[in-house]
Scaffold this motif. Structure first.
Motif, PDB file in Angstrom:
ATOM      1  N   SER A  85       0.829  -1.203   0.000  1.00 28.83           N
ATOM      2  CA  SER A  85       0.000   0.000   0.000  1.00 28.83           C
ATOM      3  C   SER A  85       0.862   1.251   0.000  1.00 28.83           C
ATOM      4  CB  SER A  85      -0.920   0.020   1.225  1.00 28.83           C
ATOM      5  OG  SER A  85      -0.157   0.160   2.402  1.00 28.83           O
ATOM      6  N   GLN A  86       0.283   2.307  -0.547  1.00 26.70           N
ATOM      7  CA  GLN A  86       0.936   3.612  -0.509  1.00 26.70           C
ATOM      8  C   GLN A  86      -0.124   4.658  -0.171  1.00 26.70           C
ATOM      9  OE1 GLN A  86       1.168   6.722  -2.781  1.00 26.70           O
ATOM     10  NE2 GLN A  86       2.269   7.320  -0.966  1.00 26.70           N
ATOM     11  N   SER A  87       0.177   5.469   0.812  1.00 31.44           N
ATOM     12  CA  SER A  87      -0.766   6.520   1.218  1.00 31.44           C
ATOM     13  C   SER A  87      -0.006   7.826   1.373  1.00 31.44           C
ATOM     14  CB  SER A  87      -1.393   6.188   2.570  1.00 31.44           C
ATOM     15  OG  SER A  87      -1.920   4.889   2.581  1.00 31.44           O
ATOM     16  N   SER A  88      -0.717   8.909   1.185  1.00 30.70           N
ATOM     17  CA  SER A  88      -0.141  10.233   1.467  1.00 30.70           C
ATOM     18  C   SER A  88      -1.181  11.066   2.176  1.00 30.70           C
ATOM     19  CB  SER A  88       0.274  10.931   0.169  1.00 30.70           C
ATOM     20  OG  SER A  88       1.273  10.201  -0.477  1.00 30.70           O
ATOM     21  N   TYR A  89      -0.697  11.881   3.093  1.00 30.97           N
ATOM     22  CA  TYR A  89      -1.602  12.712   3.879  1.00 30.97           C
ATOM     23  C   TYR A  89      -1.054  14.118   4.000  1.00 30.97           C
ATOM     24  CZ  TYR A  89      -3.670   8.319   5.418  1.00 30.97           C
ATOM     25  OH  TYR A  89      -4.275   7.093   5.443  1.00 30.97           O
ATOM     26  N   LEU A  90      -1.972  15.056   4.109  1.00 36.14           N
ATOM     27  CA  LEU A  90      -1.599  16.440   4.399  1.00 36.14           C
ATOM     28  C   LEU A  90      -2.645  16.984   5.365  1.00 36.14           C
ATOM     29  CD1 LEU A  90       0.418  18.691   3.522  1.00 36.14           C
ATOM     30  CD2 LEU A  90      -1.339  19.462   1.934  1.00 36.14           C
ATOM     31  N   GLY A  91      -2.186  17.687   6.361  1.00 34.03           N
ATOM     32  CA  GLY A  91      -3.177  18.216   7.297  1.00 34.03           C
ATOM     33  C   GLY A  91      -2.507  19.066   8.346  1.00 34.03           C
ATOM     34  N   TYR A  92      -3.248  19.370   9.366  1.00 33.91           N
ATOM     35  CA  TYR A  92      -2.737  20.238  10.418  1.00 33.91           C
ATOM     36  C   TYR A  92      -2.282  19.430  11.625  1.00 33.91           C
ATOM     37  CZ  TYR A  92      -3.863  24.513   8.025  1.00 33.91           C
ATOM     38  OH  TYR A  92      -3.870  25.537   7.118  1.00 33.91           O
ATOM     39  N   ARG A  93      -1.158  19.901  12.170  1.00 36.81           N
ATOM     40  CA  ARG A  93      -0.658  19.293  13.403  1.00 36.81           C
ATOM     41  C   ARG A  93      -0.539  20.390  14.447  1.00 36.81           C
ATOM     42  NH1 ARG A  93       3.611  15.795  10.407  1.00 36.81           N
ATOM     43  NH2 ARG A  93       2.142  14.291   9.538  1.00 36.81           N
ATOM     44  N   LYS A  94      -0.747  19.952  15.664  1.00 32.85           N
ATOM     45  CA  LYS A  94      -0.553  20.868  16.791  1.00 32.85           C
ATOM     46  C   LYS A  94       0.529  20.262  17.656  1.00 32.85           C
ATOM     47  CE  LYS A  94      -4.727  23.215  18.113  1.00 32.85           C
ATOM     48  NZ  LYS A  94      -5.896  23.248  18.954  1.00 32.85           N
ATOM     49  N   THR A  95       1.422  21.110  18.144  1.00 34.81           N
ATOM     50  CA  THR A  95       2.426  20.590  19.055  1.00 34.81           C
ATOM     51  C   THR A  95       2.593  21.540  20.221  1.00 34.81           C
ATOM     52  OG1 THR A  95       4.691  19.761  19.263  1.00 34.81           O
ATOM     53  CG2 THR A  95       4.388  21.687  17.872  1.00 34.81           C
ATOM     54  N   ARG A  96       3.015  20.981  21.317  1.00 35.30           N
ATOM     55  CA  ARG A  96       3.378  21.825  22.452  1.00 35.30           C
ATOM     56  C   ARG A  96       4.470  21.109  23.231  1.00 35.30           C
ATOM     57  NH1 ARG A  96       1.431  20.711  27.577  1.00 35.30           N
ATOM     58  NH2 ARG A  96      -0.074  19.023  27.725  1.00 35.30           N
ATOM     59  N   PHE A  97       5.218  21.922  23.963  1.00 34.99           N
ATOM     60  CA  PHE A  97       6.234  21.354  24.841  1.00 34.99           C
ATOM     61  C   PHE A  97       5.556  21.010  26.163  1.00 34.99           C
ATOM     62  CE2 PHE A  97       9.422  22.232  21.891  1.00 34.99           C
ATOM     63  CZ  PHE A  97       9.220  23.496  21.366  1.00 34.99           C
ATOM     64  N   ALA A  98       5.976  19.925  26.767  1.00 33.86           N
ATOM     65  CA  ALA A  98       5.394  19.515  28.056  1.00 33.86           C
ATOM     66  C   ALA A  98       5.597  20.641  29.068  1.00 33.86           C
ATOM     67  CB  ALA A  98       6.052  18.232  28.530  1.00 33.86           C
ATOM     68  N   ASN A  99       4.587  20.912  29.860  1.00 30.44           N
ATOM     69  CA  ASN A  99       4.596  21.969  30.884  1.00 30.44           C
ATOM     70  C   ASN A  99       4.562  23.381  30.306  1.00 30.44           C
ATOM     71  OD1 ASN A  99       4.866  19.915  32.864  1.00 30.44           O
ATOM     72  ND2 ASN A  99       7.076  19.936  32.573  1.00 30.44           N
ATOM     73  N   VAL A 100       4.332  23.507  29.018  1.00 31.92           N
ATOM     74  CA  VAL A 100       4.158  24.828  28.403  1.00 31.92           C
ATOM     75  C   VAL A 100       2.802  24.820  27.713  1.00 31.92           C
ATOM     76  CG1 VAL A 100       5.052  26.475  26.699  1.00 31.92           C
ATOM     77  CG2 VAL A 100       6.633  25.077  28.027  1.00 31.92           C
TER      78      VAL A 100
END
Lengths: 266, 167
Positions: free
Chosen positions: B133-148
């Motif tokens: 199989s082959q898949s591709s994705y595009l979308g939004y990611r959210k990140t944060r640092f722990a304790n921030v």
């Protein structure tokens, strides 16, 4: 039952005693990495600077600074805009209005950043390493050092504890004395130990040096540190190069993989 | 500890469904490599058809660079919804939606960075019982640092290659 065995394995593998913390300072090269596929934001963008400044485990950022035609200061590694942005021409030939709307060719579509727009620098306790680009290669001339000093001094007034937090990185000997006399903490970028030794003799109050990791050996790092100078290594991207830096134990690393450096040294 | 128990509970639901009174029966198991902004992830997945036209897949993976070369567990859990729009004898193609959470932990239970994402893409699979199989994705990611508390939203991508066995 199989997943219990896998779980025990994972716990044992990651619960082993971690390597000792290192004193190496972690600086984000170009903010959160230059030409590194794992960087979320484009190098030298405001977003990259803010992101690394928000990382509680990072110690600071390095940025590349260029002067525009009207004397405003902009973050850009390359002199020519077409290599990284949707625009053409040189930073040194454009004024603030022309530079303000330029965006990088990147997924996040960040704008070219003006130094004074990076508010997160003002009140943080993290360090800022300013790599001053003195040449306008499009015009084939050198910027005026006095003009640069004046504009930088104005910006310095907005930064808390600036005397301790800001380092200037130079790669032209002629600018070393004016910056040192103006009270800046100066690091000289050179891969040549003969140049470094000469500068140490000529300018005893020079703060230290910046060197490519691949061109600066452990012996050379120790030699610089033995003279009471700081040494920062850059062009560090892979886990292997981070381990090399750990072996060399410089003052700091300007890493393109900031989170990788944090995992290695913190 | 709660995090791992949650992961194992979700897995045991899908892997042991035949022994319990659930309507979800896994009919596919996959090994997937995913090239994305943050790392190259290797994941194990099990999936089942909750409707004839809709498959749900649960994956657990680790980021290879951080986990194996830097001994810091970078784990990922994905929930993928897929449907086959084009279905031929030996291949299928259709849209796919992926929801993920990722966690970077230098010490097993001490994360330093957290991510969540929602992405849309496609899935192409070639083969019969054993499929590539082959898949591709595009979308939004959210990140944060722990304790921030501040969160950072950015565009993320994933390009995946997989091997899947259908029961």
């Amino acid at each position: 039952m199989n997943y219990k065995i896998i779980l025990i394995f994972i716990v044992l593998f990651f619960s082993c005693k971690k390597k000792e913390q290192s004193s190496v300072v972690v600086i984000g090269h170009g903010g959160n990495g230059l030409e590194f596929e794992g960087s979320i934001y484009h190098g030298n963008s405001k977003e990259a600077m803010d992101f690394t400044f928000a990382n509680p485990n990072a110690d600071g950022v390095e940025l590349d600074l260029r002067m525009a035609a009207d004397g405003s200061l902009w973050l850009s590694h390359d002199e020519t805009l077409e290599t990284e942005t949707k625009s053409t021409g040189c930073v040194g030939d454009k004024n603030e209005e022309e530079l303000a709307g330029i965006k990088y060719n990147s997924l996040q579509n960040e704008k070219l950043a003006k130094l004074t727009d990076i508010i997160s620098f003002q009140t943080s306790d993290k360090s800022i390493f300013v790599d001053v680009k003195h040449a306008n290669t499009c015009q084939n001339n050198i910027q005026e050092v006095a003009t640069y000093l004046a504009v930088l001094d104005e910006w310095k007034q907005t930064i808390s504890n600036s005397n301790k937090r800001i380092y200037i990185i130079l790669n032209t000997v002629d600018w070393t004395e004016p910056f040192i006399l103006a009270g800046w903490q100066v690091l000289y970028s050179s891969d040549d130990s003969a140049v470094r030794n000469q500068l140490t003799n000529d300018y005893p109050s020079i703060k230290g040096f910046v060197c490519k990791n691949s061109l600066c050996s452990k012996i050379q790092v120790n030699e610089i540190k033995s003279k009471g100078k700081e040494i920062y290594l850059y062009e560090v991207r892979s886990p292997k190069s981070l381990k090399e830096v750990r072996e060399k134990n410089p003052t700091g690393v300007m890493s393109d993989d900031v989170q990788g450096a944090i995992l290695e040294f913190k | 500890m709660k995090f791992l128990i949650g992961v194992l509970f979700l897995f045991s639901l899908s892997l042991n469904a035949q022994e319990k009174d659930f309507s979800i029966i896994p009919n596919k198991f996959s090994l997937i490599s995913s090239f994305q902004n943050e790392d190259i992830f290797i994941s194990l997945a099990s999936s089942c058809n909750i409707k004839e036209w809709l498959a749900i897949e649960l994956r657990y993976g680790v980021g290879t660079r951080r986990t194996f070369f830097q001994k810091s567990l970078f784990s990922k859990i994905d929930l993928v919804l897929k449907t086959d729009v084009l279905k031929k004898e030996f291949w299928v193609l259709g849209p796919s939606v992926q929801f993920s959470i990722m966690r970077l932990s230098p010490r097993l239970f001490s994360p330093i960075q957290l991510y969540s994402s929602a992405e849309i893409g496609y899935n192409f699979a070639l083969g019969n019982k054993l499929k590539m199989s082959q898949s591709s994705y595009l979308g939004y990611r959210k990140t944060r640092f722990a304790n921030v508390s501040k969160r950072y939203l950015y565009l993320g991508y994933a390009i995946e290659l997989g091997l899947c066995y259908e029961l």
